[in-house]
Design an enzyme around this catalytic site. Structure first.
Site, mmCIF file in Angstrom:
data_model
loop_
_atom_site.group_PDB
_atom_site.id
_atom_site.type_symbol
_atom_site.label_atom_id
_atom_site.label_comp_id
_atom_site.label_asym_id
_atom_site.label_seq_id
_atom_site.Cartn_x
_atom_site.Cartn_y
_atom_site.Cartn_z
ATOM 1 N N HIS A 20 -13.212 2.605 1.809
ATOM 2 C CA HIS A 20 -12.319 3.679 1.407
ATOM 3 C C HIS A 20 -13.131 4.816 0.774
ATOM 4 C CE1 HIS A 20 -9.193 0.419 1.611
ATOM 5 N NE2 HIS A 20 -8.575 1.406 2.227
ATOM 6 N N TYR B 150 -1.448 -0.355 10.215
ATOM 7 C CA TYR B 150 -1.530 -1.038 8.920
ATOM 8 C C TYR B 150 -0.258 -0.801 8.112
ATOM 9 C CZ TYR B 150 -3.204 -2.191 4.206
ATOM 10 O OH TYR B 150 -3.341 -2.733 2.953
ATOM 11 N N LYS C 101 2.616 -3.428 6.544
ATOM 12 C CA LYS C 101 2.971 -3.501 5.126
ATOM 13 C C LYS C 101 4.465 -3.265 4.907
ATOM 14 C CE LYS C 101 -0.740 -4.904 3.510
ATOM 15 N NZ LYS C 101 -0.739 -6.235 2.878
ATOM 16 N N SER D 62 0.844 -1.193 0.000
ATOM 17 C CA SER D 62 0.000 0.000 0.000
ATOM 18 C C SER D 62 0.878 1.242 0.000
ATOM 19 C CB SER D 62 -0.900 0.003 1.236
ATOM 20 O OG SER D 62 -1.506 1.268 1.417
ATOM 21 N N SER D 63 0.365 2.318 -0.563
ATOM 22 C CA SER D 63 1.100 3.586 -0.581
ATOM 23 C C SER D 63 1.212 4.203 0.809
ATOM 24 C CB SER D 63 0.417 4.577 -1.529
ATOM 25 O OG SER D 63 -0.909 4.853 -1.092
ATOM 26 N N CYS D 64 0.455 3.692 1.784
ATOM 27 C CA CYS D 64 0.516 4.251 3.142
ATOM 28 C C CYS D 64 1.826 3.932 3.839
ATOM 29 C CB CYS D 64 -0.664 3.780 3.982
ATOM 30 S SG CYS D 64 -0.566 2.046 4.462
#
Length: 319
Positions: free
Chosen positions: A176, A133, A137, A104-106
Protein backbone atom coordinates in the site's frame (compact mmCIF):
# COMPACT_ATOMS: atom_id res chain seq x y z
CA UNK A 1 -12.68 -17.52 26.84
CA UNK A 2 -11.35 -18.99 23.60
CA UNK A 3 -10.94 -16.47 20.77
CA UNK A 4 -9.91 -17.60 17.31
CA UNK A 5 -7.99 -14.91 15.41
CA UNK A 6 -7.92 -15.72 11.70
CA UNK A 7 -4.98 -13.99 10.04
CA UNK A 8 -2.87 -13.68 13.19
CA UNK A 9 0.36 -13.23 11.23
CA UNK A 10 -0.93 -10.26 9.28
CA UNK A 11 -0.44 -6.67 10.32
CA UNK A 12 -3.88 -6.27 11.89
CA UNK A 13 -4.20 -9.80 13.20
CA UNK A 14 -0.84 -9.63 14.97
CA UNK A 15 -1.78 -6.29 16.54
CA UNK A 16 -5.05 -7.78 17.79
CA UNK A 17 -3.16 -10.75 19.22
CA UNK A 18 -0.78 -8.38 21.04
CA UNK A 19 -3.74 -6.59 22.56
CA UNK A 20 -5.49 -9.84 23.54
CA UNK A 21 -2.30 -11.10 25.20
CA UNK A 22 -2.69 -8.33 27.79
CA UNK A 23 -6.10 -9.65 28.87
CA UNK A 24 -6.63 -12.16 31.64
CA UNK A 25 -8.66 -15.27 31.02
CA UNK A 26 -8.31 -15.21 27.22
CA UNK A 27 -6.97 -18.15 25.22
CA UNK A 28 -6.03 -17.02 21.73
CA UNK A 29 -6.35 -19.73 19.07
CA UNK A 30 -4.32 -19.35 15.87
CA UNK A 31 -3.35 -21.34 12.83
CA UNK A 32 -0.89 -20.50 10.09
CA UNK A 33 -2.00 -20.73 6.46
CA UNK A 34 0.10 -23.89 6.16
CA UNK A 35 -1.80 -25.43 9.08
CA UNK A 36 -5.25 -24.28 7.97
CA UNK A 37 -6.16 -23.13 4.46
CA UNK A 38 -9.16 -20.88 4.98
CA UNK A 39 -10.22 -21.23 1.34
CA UNK A 40 -10.88 -24.95 1.92
CA UNK A 41 -14.36 -25.49 3.31
CA UNK A 42 -13.82 -28.94 4.80
CA UNK A 43 -10.63 -27.88 6.59
CA UNK A 44 -12.35 -24.89 8.18
CA UNK A 45 -15.34 -27.04 9.14
CA UNK A 46 -13.09 -29.57 10.89
CA UNK A 47 -11.15 -26.83 12.68
CA UNK A 48 -14.25 -25.05 14.02
CA UNK A 49 -15.90 -28.29 15.08
CA UNK A 50 -12.77 -29.36 16.96
CA UNK A 51 -11.77 -26.04 18.59
CA UNK A 52 -15.26 -24.65 19.37
CA UNK A 53 -14.10 -21.06 19.95
CA UNK A 54 -16.29 -18.70 21.97
CA UNK A 55 -15.56 -15.80 19.63
CA UNK A 56 -14.02 -15.38 16.18
CA UNK A 57 -12.10 -12.40 14.82
CA UNK A 58 -11.78 -12.58 11.04
CA UNK A 59 -8.70 -10.54 10.14
CA UNK A 60 -7.49 -12.87 7.37
CA UNK A 61 -7.60 -11.50 3.82
CA UNK A 62 -5.64 -11.21 0.62
CA UNK A 63 -4.66 -7.55 0.46
CA UNK A 64 -2.50 -5.26 -1.65
CA UNK A 65 -2.18 -1.85 -3.27
CA UNK A 66 -3.34 -0.55 -6.66
CA UNK A 67 -0.73 -2.53 -8.61
CA UNK A 68 -1.56 -5.81 -6.89
CA UNK A 69 -5.32 -5.30 -7.26
CA UNK A 70 -4.94 -4.53 -10.98
CA UNK A 71 -2.62 -7.47 -11.59
CA UNK A 72 -4.38 -10.23 -9.60
CA UNK A 73 -8.13 -9.42 -9.66
CA UNK A 74 -9.25 -13.05 -9.83
CA UNK A 75 -7.15 -14.01 -6.81
CA UNK A 76 -8.41 -11.03 -4.83
CA UNK A 77 -12.10 -11.76 -5.34
CA UNK A 78 -11.87 -15.56 -5.12
CA UNK A 79 -9.66 -15.89 -2.06
CA UNK A 80 -11.46 -13.23 -0.05
CA UNK A 81 -14.90 -14.62 -0.89
CA UNK A 82 -13.84 -18.12 0.09
CA UNK A 83 -12.23 -17.01 3.35
CA UNK A 84 -15.30 -15.04 4.42
CA UNK A 85 -17.84 -17.67 3.40
CA UNK A 86 -15.96 -20.51 5.06
CA UNK A 87 -15.07 -18.78 8.33
CA UNK A 88 -18.46 -17.10 8.86
CA UNK A 89 -20.58 -20.12 7.93
CA UNK A 90 -18.48 -22.65 9.82
CA UNK A 91 -18.37 -20.40 12.88
CA UNK A 92 -22.17 -20.42 12.79
CA UNK A 93 -22.26 -24.19 12.28
CA UNK A 94 -20.03 -24.63 15.33
CA UNK A 95 -22.36 -22.51 17.45
CA UNK A 96 -20.20 -19.40 17.66
CA UNK A 97 -22.52 -16.55 18.65
CA UNK A 98 -20.06 -13.64 18.42
CA UNK A 99 -17.86 -12.82 15.43
CA UNK A 100 -16.04 -9.71 14.24
CA UNK A 101 -15.16 -9.33 10.57
CA UNK A 102 -12.63 -6.76 9.37
CA UNK A 103 -13.33 -5.15 6.01
CA UNK A 104 -12.07 -2.09 4.13
CA UNK A 105 -13.09 1.45 3.25
CA UNK A 106 -12.95 0.46 -0.44
CA UNK A 107 -16.49 -0.90 -0.05
CA UNK A 108 -17.82 2.61 -0.64
CA UNK A 109 -18.54 4.12 -4.07
CA UNK A 110 -15.70 5.91 -5.85
CA UNK A 111 -17.54 9.21 -5.75
CA UNK A 112 -19.25 8.77 -2.40
CA UNK A 113 -20.06 11.90 -0.46
CA UNK A 114 -17.21 12.79 1.87
CA UNK A 115 -16.77 11.84 4.62
CA UNK A 116 -18.15 8.41 3.79
CA UNK A 117 -20.93 7.32 6.12
CA UNK A 118 -22.02 3.73 6.60
CA UNK A 119 -25.23 4.50 4.72
CA UNK A 120 -23.22 5.11 1.50
CA UNK A 121 -22.78 1.37 0.97
CA UNK A 122 -24.16 0.18 -2.40
CA UNK A 123 -25.22 3.66 -3.51
CA UNK A 124 -22.83 4.05 -6.47
CA UNK A 125 -20.08 2.64 -8.71
CA UNK A 126 -16.94 1.27 -7.06
CA UNK A 127 -13.38 2.34 -7.86
CA UNK A 128 -12.37 0.12 -10.80
CA UNK A 129 -8.82 -0.57 -9.63
CA UNK A 130 -9.99 -2.51 -6.57
CA UNK A 131 -13.55 -3.49 -7.47
CA UNK A 132 -13.03 -7.29 -7.12
CA UNK A 133 -11.61 -6.88 -3.61
CA UNK A 134 -14.35 -4.41 -2.65
CA UNK A 135 -17.11 -6.73 -3.85
CA UNK A 136 -15.67 -9.53 -1.73
CA UNK A 137 -15.64 -7.27 1.33
CA UNK A 138 -19.21 -6.14 0.69
CA UNK A 139 -20.18 -9.81 0.53
CA UNK A 140 -18.59 -10.28 3.94
CA UNK A 141 -20.77 -7.55 5.42
CA UNK A 142 -23.88 -9.09 3.88
CA UNK A 143 -22.91 -12.54 5.13
CA UNK A 144 -22.75 -11.21 8.69
CA UNK A 145 -26.03 -9.33 8.30
CA UNK A 146 -27.74 -12.40 6.85
CA UNK A 147 -26.65 -14.73 9.65
CA UNK A 148 -27.79 -12.13 12.17
CA UNK A 149 -31.20 -11.86 10.51
CA UNK A 150 -31.84 -15.54 9.90
CA UNK A 151 -30.16 -17.12 12.92
CA UNK A 152 -30.00 -14.35 15.53
CA UNK A 153 -26.20 -14.30 15.54
CA UNK A 154 -24.15 -11.33 16.75
CA UNK A 155 -21.76 -11.02 13.81
CA UNK A 156 -20.29 -7.53 13.46
CA UNK A 157 -18.21 -5.86 10.76
CA UNK A 158 -15.72 -3.02 11.13
CA UNK A 159 -14.55 -1.10 8.07
CA UNK A 160 -11.11 0.45 8.64
CA UNK A 161 -9.55 3.22 6.66
CA UNK A 162 -6.01 2.79 5.27
CA UNK A 163 -3.96 0.97 7.91
CA UNK A 164 -0.23 1.06 8.52
CA UNK A 165 2.29 0.20 11.20
CA UNK A 166 4.57 -2.60 12.42
CA UNK A 167 4.16 -5.76 10.38
CA UNK A 168 3.15 -3.93 7.21
CA UNK A 169 4.04 -5.16 3.72
CA UNK A 170 6.92 -3.16 2.23
CA UNK A 171 7.09 -5.02 -1.09
CA UNK A 172 8.19 -2.56 -3.84
CA UNK A 173 5.21 -3.43 -6.08
CA UNK A 174 2.48 -5.06 -4.00
CA UNK A 175 2.37 -2.80 -0.93
CA UNK A 176 0.00 0.00 0.00
CA UNK A 177 0.97 3.63 -0.42
CA UNK A 178 2.38 4.46 3.01
CA UNK A 179 4.77 1.50 3.42
CA UNK A 180 5.72 1.84 -0.26
CA UNK A 181 6.71 5.46 0.37
CA UNK A 182 8.69 4.52 3.47
CA UNK A 183 10.71 2.00 1.54
CA UNK A 184 11.13 4.28 -1.48
CA UNK A 185 12.37 7.26 0.54
CA UNK A 186 14.60 5.06 2.68
CA UNK A 187 16.27 3.55 -0.38
CA UNK A 188 16.53 6.98 -2.03
CA UNK A 189 18.29 8.31 1.06
CA UNK A 190 20.65 5.33 1.12
CA UNK A 191 21.44 5.80 -2.58
CA UNK A 192 21.81 9.57 -2.31
CA UNK A 193 19.14 10.24 -4.95
CA UNK A 194 18.32 13.88 -5.59
CA UNK A 195 14.69 13.21 -6.55
CA UNK A 196 11.85 10.81 -5.75
CA UNK A 197 8.74 10.60 -7.95
CA UNK A 198 5.46 9.48 -6.41
CA UNK A 199 2.62 7.82 -8.33
CA UNK A 200 -0.15 10.03 -9.69
CA UNK A 201 -0.75 13.74 -9.29
CA UNK A 202 -0.29 13.79 -5.52
CA UNK A 203 -3.71 15.42 -5.07
CA UNK A 204 -5.91 12.48 -3.92
CA UNK A 205 -6.68 12.66 -0.23
CA UNK A 206 -6.31 9.66 2.07
CA UNK A 207 -6.95 8.88 5.71
CA UNK A 208 -4.61 6.66 7.72
CA UNK A 209 -4.94 4.74 10.97
CA UNK A 210 -2.18 3.10 12.97
CA UNK A 211 -2.69 -0.65 13.30
CA UNK A 212 -2.51 -0.52 17.12
CA UNK A 213 -5.40 1.94 17.08
CA UNK A 214 -7.26 -0.44 14.76
CA UNK A 215 -6.68 -3.33 17.16
CA UNK A 216 -7.96 -1.24 20.06
CA UNK A 217 -11.04 -0.18 18.08
CA UNK A 218 -11.75 -3.77 16.98
CA UNK A 219 -11.75 -5.09 20.53
CA UNK A 220 -13.77 -2.08 21.68
CA UNK A 221 -16.46 -2.91 19.13
CA UNK A 222 -16.29 -6.63 19.91
CA UNK A 223 -16.78 -5.94 23.63
CA UNK A 224 -19.79 -3.64 23.23
CA UNK A 225 -23.04 -5.04 24.65
CA UNK A 226 -25.31 -6.11 21.82
CA UNK A 227 -27.99 -3.60 22.69
CA UNK A 228 -25.45 -0.75 22.65
CA UNK A 229 -23.98 -1.79 19.30
CA UNK A 230 -27.46 -2.27 17.89
CA UNK A 231 -28.46 1.31 18.67
CA UNK A 232 -25.90 2.54 16.13
CA UNK A 233 -26.06 -0.27 13.57
CA UNK A 234 -29.66 -1.37 13.20
CA UNK A 235 -31.09 -2.94 11.20
CA UNK A 236 -29.29 -6.29 11.23
CA UNK A 237 -26.28 -5.20 13.31
CA UNK A 238 -24.60 -3.81 10.21
CA UNK A 239 -21.06 -2.48 9.75
CA UNK A 240 -19.28 0.40 11.44
CA UNK A 241 -16.46 2.65 10.21
CA UNK A 242 -13.09 2.88 11.95
CA UNK A 243 -10.75 5.76 11.15
CA UNK A 244 -9.05 8.90 12.38
CA UNK A 245 -11.57 11.29 10.83
CA UNK A 246 -8.82 13.36 9.17
CA UNK A 247 -7.02 13.05 5.83
CA UNK A 248 -3.98 14.34 3.90
CA UNK A 249 -3.05 14.54 0.24
CA UNK A 250 -0.67 11.91 -1.11
CA UNK A 251 1.91 14.65 -1.62
CA UNK A 252 1.52 15.75 2.02
CA UNK A 253 1.90 12.12 3.06
CA UNK A 254 5.09 11.83 1.01
CA UNK A 255 6.44 14.92 2.74
CA UNK A 256 5.66 13.46 6.18
CA UNK A 257 7.39 10.21 5.26
CA UNK A 258 10.42 12.02 3.81
CA UNK A 259 10.74 13.98 7.04
CA UNK A 260 10.54 10.84 9.19
CA UNK A 261 13.10 9.05 7.02
CA UNK A 262 15.40 12.06 6.83
CA UNK A 263 15.27 12.35 3.04
CA UNK A 264 16.02 15.91 1.91
CA UNK A 265 15.83 15.61 -1.89
CA UNK A 266 13.09 16.81 -4.22
CA UNK A 267 9.65 15.15 -4.34
CA UNK A 268 7.94 15.09 -7.74
CA UNK A 269 4.73 13.55 -9.08
CA UNK A 270 4.09 11.18 -12.02
CA UNK A 271 0.66 11.96 -13.51
CA UNK A 272 1.00 9.04 -15.96
CA UNK A 273 0.33 6.67 -13.03
CA UNK A 274 -3.21 6.12 -11.68
CA UNK A 275 -4.51 8.21 -8.80
CA UNK A 276 -7.28 5.90 -7.68
CA UNK A 277 -10.23 7.32 -5.77
CA UNK A 278 -10.07 11.15 -5.47
CA UNK A 279 -10.80 11.14 -1.74
CA UNK A 280 -11.40 8.54 0.93
CA UNK A 281 -12.34 9.91 4.33
CA UNK A 282 -14.41 7.92 6.77
CA UNK A 283 -17.32 9.33 8.71
CA UNK A 284 -16.46 8.01 12.18
CA UNK A 285 -19.18 9.74 14.17
CA UNK A 286 -20.95 6.44 14.81
CA UNK A 287 -17.87 4.99 16.53
CA UNK A 288 -17.18 8.24 18.39
CA UNK A 289 -20.72 8.24 19.76
CA UNK A 290 -20.04 4.76 21.10
CA UNK A 291 -17.02 6.14 22.95
CA UNK A 292 -13.86 5.41 20.91
CA UNK A 293 -11.38 7.67 19.09
CA UNK A 294 -7.78 7.43 17.89
CA UNK A 295 -4.75 8.01 20.12
CA UNK A 296 -1.77 7.88 17.68
CA UNK A 297 -1.12 10.85 15.37
CA UNK A 298 -0.02 10.27 11.78
CA UNK A 299 3.40 11.84 12.34
CA UNK A 300 3.98 9.72 15.45
CA UNK A 301 2.81 6.59 13.69
CA UNK A 302 5.00 7.09 10.61
CA UNK A 303 8.08 7.66 12.80
CA UNK A 304 7.33 4.50 14.78
CA UNK A 305 6.70 2.48 11.62
CA UNK A 306 9.98 3.66 10.09
CA UNK A 307 11.87 2.58 13.22
CA UNK A 308 10.23 -0.83 12.93
CA UNK A 309 11.16 -0.97 9.25
CA UNK A 310 14.80 -0.23 10.08
CA UNK A 311 14.82 -3.06 12.61
CA UNK A 312 13.37 -5.39 9.97
CA UNK A 313 15.01 -3.94 6.85
CA UNK A 314 16.98 -7.01 5.87
CA UNK A 315 13.79 -9.07 5.74
CA UNK A 316 12.09 -6.68 3.33
CA UNK A 317 15.11 -6.19 1.09
CA UNK A 318 14.84 -9.84 0.03
CA UNK A 319 11.19 -9.55 -1.06
Amino acid sequence: MKIYVAGHRGMVGSAICRALALRDGVEVITRTSAELNLTHQAAVQDFMAHERPDQVILAAAKVGGIHANNTYPAQFIYENLMIEANVIHQAHAAGVQTLLQLGSSCIYPKLAKQPMAEEALLTGTLESTNEPYAIAKIAGIKLCESYNRQYGRDYRSVMPTNLYGPGDNFHPENSHVLPALIRRFHEAKQAGLAEVAIWGTGTPRREFLHVDDMAAASLFVLDLPKEVYARETEPMLSHINVGSGTDVTILELAQLVAHAVGYTGQITTDPTKPDGTPRKLMDVRRLERLGWSTSITLAQGIAETYRWFLDSAETFRTK
